[in-house]
Enzyme design. Structure first.
Site, PDB file in Angstrom:
ATOM      1  N   GLY A  47      40.873  27.996  42.034  1.00 31.45           N
ATOM      2  CA  GLY A  47      41.372  26.694  41.601  1.00 31.45           C
ATOM      3  C   GLY A  47      42.268  26.750  40.379  1.00 31.45           C
ATOM      4  O   GLY A  47      42.772  25.730  39.934  1.00 31.45           O
ATOM      5  N   HIS A  48      42.488  27.930  39.813  1.00 28.64           N
ATOM      6  CA  HIS A  48      43.240  28.047  38.547  1.00 28.64           C
ATOM      7  C   HIS A  48      44.237  29.189  38.628  1.00 28.64           C
ATOM      8  O   HIS A  48      44.018  30.238  38.023  1.00 28.64           O
ATOM      9  CB  HIS A  48      42.269  28.287  37.396  1.00 28.64           C
ATOM     10  CG  HIS A  48      42.842  28.001  36.050  1.00 28.64           C
ATOM     11  ND1 HIS A  48      43.527  28.936  35.298  1.00 28.64           N
ATOM     12  CD2 HIS A  48      42.829  26.872  35.307  1.00 28.64           C
ATOM     13  CE1 HIS A  48      43.886  28.404  34.143  1.00 28.64           C
ATOM     14  NE2 HIS A  48      43.474  27.157  34.126  1.00 28.64           N
ATOM     15  N   PHE A  49      45.242  29.110  39.221  1.00 27.07           N
ATOM     16  CA  PHE A  49      45.797  28.079  40.091  1.00 27.07           C
ATOM     17  C   PHE A  49      46.038  28.749  41.436  1.00 27.07           C
ATOM     18  O   PHE A  49      46.458  29.907  41.465  1.00 27.07           O
ATOM     19  CB  PHE A  49      47.098  27.537  39.511  1.00 27.07           C
ATOM     20  CG  PHE A  49      46.932  26.944  38.136  1.00 27.07           C
ATOM     21  CD1 PHE A  49      46.449  25.653  37.979  1.00 27.07           C
ATOM     22  CD2 PHE A  49      47.226  27.691  37.004  1.00 27.07           C
ATOM     23  CE1 PHE A  49      46.310  25.099  36.710  1.00 27.07           C
ATOM     24  CE2 PHE A  49      47.077  27.144  35.739  1.00 27.07           C
ATOM     25  CZ  PHE A  49      46.615  25.856  35.580  1.00 27.07           C
TER      26      PHE A  49
END
EC number: 4.2.1.59
Length: 140
Positions: A47-49
Protein backbone atom coordinates in the site's frame (compact mmCIF):
# COMPACT_ATOMS: atom_id res chain seq x y z
CA UNK A 1 27.45 -10.09 15.06
CA UNK A 2 24.04 -10.96 16.50
CA UNK A 3 21.54 -12.93 14.45
CA UNK A 4 17.78 -12.50 14.34
CA UNK A 5 17.47 -15.22 16.99
CA UNK A 6 19.84 -13.30 19.30
CA UNK A 7 17.85 -10.10 18.73
CA UNK A 8 14.60 -11.87 19.65
CA UNK A 9 16.15 -12.70 23.04
CA UNK A 10 16.67 -8.97 23.71
CA UNK A 11 13.55 -7.25 22.34
CA UNK A 12 9.98 -8.62 22.16
CA UNK A 13 9.20 -7.55 18.57
CA UNK A 14 8.20 -10.27 16.12
CA UNK A 15 7.17 -10.56 12.47
CA UNK A 16 5.78 -8.51 10.86
CA UNK A 17 7.00 -5.75 13.16
CA UNK A 18 10.57 -6.86 13.83
CA UNK A 19 12.40 -4.46 11.52
CA UNK A 20 16.05 -5.44 11.97
CA UNK A 21 17.71 -8.50 10.47
CA UNK A 22 20.98 -8.51 12.41
CA UNK A 23 23.16 -6.44 14.71
CA UNK A 24 26.70 -5.83 13.51
CA UNK A 25 27.78 -4.02 16.67
CA UNK A 26 26.41 -3.93 20.20
CA UNK A 27 27.93 -2.00 23.09
CA UNK A 28 25.56 -2.56 26.00
CA UNK A 29 24.03 0.72 27.13
CA UNK A 30 26.09 2.75 24.66
CA UNK A 31 25.41 2.04 21.00
CA UNK A 32 24.31 -0.49 18.43
CA UNK A 33 24.44 -0.89 14.67
CA UNK A 34 21.78 -2.93 12.91
CA UNK A 35 21.00 -3.98 9.36
CA UNK A 36 17.62 -4.21 7.63
CA UNK A 37 17.58 -5.78 4.18
CA UNK A 38 14.64 -4.12 2.46
CA UNK A 39 12.92 -6.52 0.06
CA UNK A 40 10.01 -6.09 -2.34
CA UNK A 41 8.14 -8.71 -0.26
CA UNK A 42 7.69 -6.36 2.73
CA UNK A 43 3.98 -6.14 3.61
CA UNK A 44 4.01 -2.35 3.73
CA UNK A 45 4.93 -2.09 0.04
CA UNK A 46 1.46 -3.39 -0.89
CA UNK A 47 0.00 0.00 0.00
CA UNK A 48 3.01 2.36 0.16
CA UNK A 49 2.90 2.75 -2.79
CA UNK A 50 1.70 -0.01 -5.18
CA UNK A 51 3.37 1.44 -8.28
CA UNK A 52 6.25 3.19 -6.49
CA UNK A 53 7.37 1.19 -3.42
CA UNK A 54 8.97 3.36 -0.73
CA UNK A 55 9.64 2.30 2.87
CA UNK A 56 7.54 4.51 5.18
CA UNK A 57 9.70 6.95 7.12
CA UNK A 58 7.98 6.09 10.38
CA UNK A 59 9.11 2.48 9.94
CA UNK A 60 12.70 3.63 9.45
CA UNK A 61 12.39 5.48 12.77
CA UNK A 62 10.86 2.37 14.36
CA UNK A 63 13.78 0.28 13.06
CA UNK A 64 16.19 2.78 14.64
CA UNK A 65 14.24 2.56 17.90
CA UNK A 66 14.49 -1.24 17.86
CA UNK A 67 18.26 -1.00 17.43
CA UNK A 68 18.43 1.50 20.31
CA UNK A 69 16.24 -0.76 22.44
CA UNK A 70 18.74 -3.59 21.88
CA UNK A 71 21.53 -1.41 23.29
CA UNK A 72 19.45 -0.39 26.31
CA UNK A 73 17.77 -3.72 27.07
CA UNK A 74 20.97 -5.77 26.85
CA UNK A 75 22.27 -3.99 29.97
CA UNK A 76 22.02 -6.45 32.87
CA UNK A 77 19.58 -4.38 34.98
CA UNK A 78 17.26 -3.89 31.98
CA UNK A 79 17.10 -7.49 30.77
CA UNK A 80 13.51 -8.70 30.54
CA UNK A 81 12.10 -5.16 30.55
CA UNK A 82 10.43 -3.23 27.73
CA UNK A 83 11.63 -0.03 26.05
CA UNK A 84 8.78 2.23 24.94
CA UNK A 85 8.95 5.27 22.68
CA UNK A 86 8.69 8.40 24.82
CA UNK A 87 9.52 10.95 22.14
CA UNK A 88 10.94 11.74 18.74
CA UNK A 89 12.70 15.04 18.03
CA UNK A 90 14.63 16.55 15.14
CA UNK A 91 13.50 13.87 12.72
CA UNK A 92 14.46 14.34 9.09
CA UNK A 93 14.04 12.10 6.06
CA UNK A 94 16.65 12.84 3.42
CA UNK A 95 16.30 10.07 0.83
CA UNK A 96 13.80 7.38 -0.12
CA UNK A 97 14.42 3.75 0.87
CA UNK A 98 13.35 1.27 -1.78
CA UNK A 99 13.30 -2.50 -2.32
CA UNK A 100 16.83 -3.85 -2.68
CA UNK A 101 18.35 -1.29 -0.30
CA UNK A 102 20.33 -2.39 2.73
CA UNK A 103 19.49 -0.05 5.58
CA UNK A 104 22.26 0.54 8.12
CA UNK A 105 20.79 1.65 11.44
CA UNK A 106 23.12 3.24 13.97
CA UNK A 107 21.99 4.44 17.39
CA UNK A 108 24.13 6.03 20.08
CA UNK A 109 22.62 6.24 23.57
CA UNK A 110 23.55 9.74 24.67
CA UNK A 111 21.91 9.77 28.10
CA UNK A 112 20.24 7.46 30.59
CA UNK A 113 18.66 8.88 33.72
CA UNK A 114 16.69 6.34 35.70
CA UNK A 115 14.13 4.70 33.43
CA UNK A 116 14.42 7.35 30.70
CA UNK A 117 17.01 7.38 27.93
CA UNK A 118 17.86 9.44 24.90
CA UNK A 119 19.53 8.30 21.73
CA UNK A 120 20.68 9.68 18.40
CA UNK A 121 19.78 7.57 15.39
CA UNK A 122 21.11 7.70 11.85
CA UNK A 123 19.88 5.46 9.03
CA UNK A 124 21.93 5.17 5.86
CA UNK A 125 22.04 3.32 2.55
CA UNK A 126 25.41 2.87 0.81
CA UNK A 127 27.00 5.38 3.19
CA UNK A 128 24.43 8.09 2.46
CA UNK A 129 22.19 9.30 5.29
CA UNK A 130 18.52 8.62 4.55
CA UNK A 131 17.06 9.56 7.95
CA UNK A 132 18.19 10.91 11.31
CA UNK A 133 16.40 11.54 14.57
CA UNK A 134 16.67 11.95 18.32
CA UNK A 135 14.82 9.22 20.20
CA UNK A 136 13.56 9.08 23.78
CA UNK A 137 12.93 5.76 25.52
CA UNK A 138 11.05 4.86 28.69
CA UNK A 139 12.01 1.57 30.34
CA UNK A 140 9.32 -0.49 32.12
Amino acid sequence: MLTIEDIKKIIPHRYPFLLIDRLEELEDGKRAVGIKNVTVNEDFFNGHFPDYPVMPGVLIVEALAQVGACAILNVEENKGKLAFFAGIDNCRFKEQVKPGDQLRLEVEIVRMKGPVGKGRGVASVNGKTVAETDLMFAIK
